[in-house]
Motif scaffolding. Structure first.
Motif, PDB file in Angstrom:
ATOM      1  N   PHE A  58       6.532   1.051  -2.086  1.00  0.00           N
ATOM      2  CA  PHE A  58       7.094   1.045  -0.728  1.00  0.00           C
ATOM      3  C   PHE A  58       7.556   2.443  -0.326  1.00  0.00           C
ATOM      4  O   PHE A  58       7.842   3.284  -1.170  1.00  0.00           O
ATOM      5  N   HIS A  59       7.721   2.587   0.974  1.00  0.00           N
ATOM      6  CA  HIS A  59       8.324   3.801   1.516  1.00  0.00           C
ATOM      7  C   HIS A  59       9.824   3.821   1.191  1.00  0.00           C
ATOM      8  O   HIS A  59      10.393   4.839   0.818  1.00  0.00           O
ATOM      9  N   GLU A  60      10.467   2.637   1.331  1.00  0.00           N
ATOM     10  CA  GLU A  60      11.896   2.540   1.033  1.00  0.00           C
ATOM     11  C   GLU A  60      12.197   1.175   0.431  1.00  0.00           C
ATOM     12  O   GLU A  60      11.535   0.183   0.769  1.00  0.00           O
ATOM     13  N   ALA A  61      13.170   1.148  -0.489  1.00  0.00           N
ATOM     14  CA  ALA A  61      13.574  -0.121  -1.101  1.00  0.00           C
ATOM     15  C   ALA A  61      15.093  -0.233  -1.047  1.00  0.00           C
ATOM     16  O   ALA A  61      15.806   0.735  -1.316  1.00  0.00           O
ATOM     17  N   VAL A  62      15.574  -1.423  -0.689  1.00  0.00           N
ATOM     18  CA  VAL A  62      17.020  -1.661  -0.559  1.00  0.00           C
ATOM     19  C   VAL A  62      17.403  -2.806  -1.496  1.00  0.00           C
ATOM     20  O   VAL A  62      16.816  -3.892  -1.447  1.00  0.00           O
ATOM     21  N   ASP A  66       0.822  -1.214   0.000  1.00  0.00           N
ATOM     22  CA  ASP A  66       0.000   0.000   0.000  1.00  0.00           C
ATOM     23  C   ASP A  66       0.859   1.268   0.000  1.00  0.00           C
ATOM     24  O   ASP A  66       0.415   2.338   0.404  1.00  0.00           O
ATOM     25  N   GLY A  67       2.134   1.139  -0.408  1.00  0.00           N
ATOM     26  CA  GLY A  67       3.000   2.318  -0.456  1.00  0.00           C
ATOM     27  C   GLY A  67       3.800   2.519   0.819  1.00  0.00           C
ATOM     28  O   GLY A  67       4.703   3.352   0.860  1.00  0.00           O
ATOM     29  N   ALA A  68       3.464   1.786   1.856  1.00  0.00           N
ATOM     30  CA  ALA A  68       4.212   1.887   3.120  1.00  0.00           C
ATOM     31  C   ALA A  68       5.172   0.702   3.237  1.00  0.00           C
ATOM     32  O   ALA A  68       5.227  -0.161   2.373  1.00  0.00           O
ATOM     33  N   GLY A  69       5.936   0.676   4.309  1.00  0.00           N
ATOM     34  CA  GLY A  69       6.830  -0.460   4.558  1.00  0.00           C
ATOM     35  C   GLY A  69       8.057  -0.428   3.669  1.00  0.00           C
ATOM     36  O   GLY A  69       8.290   0.524   2.921  1.00  0.00           O
ATOM     37  N   ARG A  70       8.861  -1.485   3.791  1.00  0.00           N
ATOM     38  CA  ARG A  70      10.149  -1.527   3.089  1.00  0.00           C
ATOM     39  C   ARG A  70      10.282  -2.817   2.279  1.00  0.00           C
ATOM     40  O   ARG A  70       9.777  -3.866   2.674  1.00  0.00           O
ATOM     41  N   LEU A  71      11.007  -2.660   1.160  1.00  0.00           N
ATOM     42  CA  LEU A  71      11.313  -3.798   0.283  1.00  0.00           C
ATOM     43  C   LEU A  71      12.808  -4.085   0.365  1.00  0.00           C
ATOM     44  O   LEU A  71      13.625  -3.161   0.328  1.00  0.00           O
ATOM     45  N   LEU A  72      13.166  -5.360   0.432  1.00  0.00           N
ATOM     46  CA  LEU A  72      14.555  -5.768   0.279  1.00  0.00           C
ATOM     47  C   LEU A  72      14.626  -6.694  -0.928  1.00  0.00           C
ATOM     48  O   LEU A  72      13.902  -7.689  -0.990  1.00  0.00           O
ATOM     49  N   ASP A  73      15.474  -6.346  -1.903  1.00  0.00           N
ATOM     50  CA  ASP A  73      15.655  -7.198  -3.082  1.00  0.00           C
ATOM     51  C   ASP A  73      17.067  -7.768  -3.022  1.00  0.00           C
ATOM     52  O   ASP A  73      18.051  -7.036  -3.160  1.00  0.00           O
ATOM     53  N   VAL A  74      17.159  -9.070  -2.809  1.00  0.00           N
ATOM     54  CA  VAL A  74      18.461  -9.713  -2.574  1.00  0.00           C
ATOM     55  C   VAL A  74      18.960 -10.337  -3.880  1.00  0.00           C
ATOM     56  O   VAL A  74      18.224 -11.053  -4.556  1.00  0.00           O
ATOM     57  N   PRO A 100      13.061  -4.046   9.787  1.00  0.00           N
ATOM     58  CA  PRO A 100      12.113  -4.995   9.197  1.00  0.00           C
ATOM     59  C   PRO A 100      11.713  -4.642   7.767  1.00  0.00           C
ATOM     60  O   PRO A 100      11.815  -3.490   7.358  1.00  0.00           O
ATOM     61  N   TYR A 101      11.273  -5.650   7.036  1.00  0.00           N
ATOM     62  CA  TYR A 101      10.793  -5.488   5.653  1.00  0.00           C
ATOM     63  C   TYR A 101       9.400  -6.085   5.522  1.00  0.00           C
ATOM     64  O   TYR A 101       9.091  -7.092   6.159  1.00  0.00           O
ATOM     65  N   ARG A 102       8.620  -5.471   4.658  1.00  0.00           N
ATOM     66  CA  ARG A 102       7.296  -6.031   4.334  1.00  0.00           C
ATOM     67  C   ARG A 102       7.434  -7.147   3.305  1.00  0.00           C
ATOM     68  O   ARG A 102       6.723  -8.139   3.345  1.00  0.00           O
TER      69      ARG A 102
END
Ligand code: SAM
Length: 282
Positions: free
Chosen positions: A60-64, A37-45, A105-107
């Motif tokens: 997301f709010h932030e993506a790493v 929903d545009g919030a939370g964080r993504l981690l792409d490994v 944490p990540y969503r």
């Protein structure tokens, strides 16, 4: 397995042009499955040149993006400059360095064709602890074997049999990977995850692109983007390989345009089951 920094040596520059994209509906499938929903964080490994993260960052709010290959990250940064997402950052690290390299944490934690390169069970357990309550891990890849093939849109298919025979003539019949040979997989990711705290994973299949047409240059780039056909493996014979690959393509179709059926996009979905919050700074 220990990370071998040479597995994609020379491949990064060929990756974006050479690899077929994932299904267009992948974003919607992930949005729905992970309730984005545009919030939370993504981690792409194993983010490579940013293939997945640059599609998904907007949800997301932030993506790493994490990847150990500096050249892949250079490509990712260049693609990010063009796409201009303000909320993406990059970390050069192996998945085995999680959670320290990119604390949760990540969503959602994604692996696009990268989970198999890692110490899978150990990494899955680390990711489990990095997910927010109700968070999800998604292993994304192409799936063609055993799936229905769509109708040919009118261009010749890529002559993979001839091209793979050419790779074999240059590099031998055992698939290479970096300084060694490709590890044989004995278990599916789903099977392996069933022995972790994730338990039973679900498989979601999203229809692939049925009418993708690619030119000879992008097909040869696709081969050079593969660990088992990466430029460094050919040494001083690289140009001989690419010339002969182009000759095969020219004789298969003088127009140099081919139908690429990479398959549907498969997502192995694994969820954090309990309601205990993941630890670590946000
Ligand atoms: C096939 S590419 C996938 C790139 C991108 N995720 C995609 O979906 O197109 C695999 C990536 O995994 C990375 N990789 C290899 N070993 C890794 C490890 N131990 N931890 C994290 N990433 C790794 C490679 O550097 C490479 O960029």
């Amino acid at each position: 397995m220990a990370y071998d920094p040479s597995i994609y040596r020379g491949s990064a520059a060929h990756y974006r042009i050479g690899r077929p994209p994932y299904a267009p509906q992948l974003d919607d499938a992930l949005r729905e499955a992970a309730a984005l929903d545009g919030a939370g964080r993504l981690l792409d490994v194993g983010c490579g040149p940013g293939t997945l993260i640059l599609r998904l960052a907007r949800y997301f709010h932030e993506a790493v993006g994490v990847d150990p290959d500096g050249d892949m990250l250079l490509e990712a940064r260049a693609a990010a400059d063009a796409a201009d997402p303000a909320n993406v950052r990059w970390v050069q690290a192996v998945a085995e360095d999680l959670p320290l390299a990119a604390p949760g944490p990540y969503r959602l934690v994604t692996f696009g064709q990268s989970f198999h390169w890692t110490d899978e069970s150990r990494v899955a357990e680390a990711v489990y602890d990095m997910l927010e309550p109700g968070g999800m891990m998604a292993l994304v890849g192409h799936a063609a074997a055993g799936r229905p093939v769509p109708r040919n849109p009118g261009a010749p298919p890529i002559p993979h049999a001839e091209l793979e025979a050419l790779v074999t003539r240059f590099l031998g019949s055992t698939r290479r990977a970096g300084l060694g040979t490709a590890a044989l997989r004995t278990r599916t990711a789903q099977d392996l995850l069933s022995d972790t705290r994730f338990g039973q994973a679900e498989v979601v299949v999203v229809p692939g692109i049925p009418d993708l047409i690619r030119d000879s240059d992008s097909i040869v780039a696709g081969y050079l983007s593969m660990s088992w056909s990466a430029p460094h493996l050919y040494g001083s014979r690289l140009h001989q390989f690419t010339d002969q690959a182009h000759q095969i393509l020219d004789s298969a179709d003088p127009d140099g345009m081919f139908w690429d059926w990479a398959g549907d996009t498969e997502i192995v979905v694994a969820r954090r089951r309990n309601g205990v919050a993941a630890e670590g700074p946000t």
